[in-house]
Design a protein around this motif. Sequence first.
Motif, PDB file in Angstrom:
ATOM      1  N   THR A   1      40.384  45.636  33.238  1.00 41.57           N
ATOM      2  CA  THR A   1      40.266  46.182  34.590  1.00 41.57           C
ATOM      3  C   THR A   1      40.203  47.712  34.549  1.00 41.57           C
ATOM      4  O   THR A   1      39.353  48.330  35.206  1.00 41.57           O
TER       5      THR A   1
ATOM      6  N   VAL B   1      35.229  45.577  42.138  1.00 38.77           N
ATOM      7  CA  VAL B   1      35.544  45.095  43.490  1.00 38.77           C
ATOM      8  C   VAL B   1      36.167  43.707  43.421  1.00 38.77           C
ATOM      9  O   VAL B   1      37.119  43.401  44.143  1.00 38.77           O
TER      10      VAL B   1
ATOM     11  N   THR C   1      39.894  43.834  42.615  1.00 44.05           N
ATOM     12  CA  THR C   1      40.768  44.575  43.518  1.00 44.05           C
ATOM     13  C   THR C   1      41.995  43.734  43.855  1.00 44.05           C
ATOM     14  O   THR C   1      41.885  42.578  44.254  1.00 44.05           O
TER      15      THR C   1
END
Length: 247
Positions: A46, A186, A189
């Motif tokens: 990430t 995204v 998230t």
Amino acid sequence: MTALVLALIAGAVVGLALGALGGGGSVLAVPALIYLLGFSPSAATTASLIIVTATSATALYAHARDSHVAWKAGSLFAAAGIIPAYLAGAAAGRVPETVLTIAFAVIATLAAVRMLRPSSSRPPERIRPGKAAGAGAGLGAVTGFLGVGGGFLAVPALVSVLGLTMRRAVGTSLLVITVNSLAALVARTGTGGGLDWALIGPFTGAAILGAWDGKRLSAKVSGNSLQRVFAGVLLAVAVFMLIDVIA
């Protein structure tokens, strides 16, 4: 050596490779985050997406100033990878970390082998939309799942599928990497627990500065020489990761 210094050094190396080679450098970000800075594999992939997105966008600007980006072709190629990148990014959080590490090491090995072998990519006689969409989707999935830009796959694909020259393929690959990395980010998230922003920030800043230096380096040093050196380092890292998991 403090974690902050290690983050700055690792970031500079990643940015240098991204700026000079149009990809490949991001493959080093994940192992650097895991083994030098203590991130878990999930958090490292990430964090890598954050670093890769920012650095690729910076390197893209540098190449675009020299008109080395095929915006229309690159945008279509990148668009094909948005959904796969998003879905793969969401799925990565559910995969055991051992599996994630092994998959990453395998991809890193393939990247190293690809760089060591002379490129056999040739411009196609005609562009096949289906093949281009498939290549773009596959690249997006790799980016989303492993947190890497995939430039080592994007550059030869842009040459062999879309018929770009090598110089324009390098610049255009950064557009593809930026879009796919952002889509995958995204999807992740809210799943970035354990991210140490005090290290990610300096790592990213050093990578961005390194990307500018890499762009200048690419104009002075043979691309093949840079690839061979980087491939050797990448192969050693991949072997180390596999041994670490098996042991």
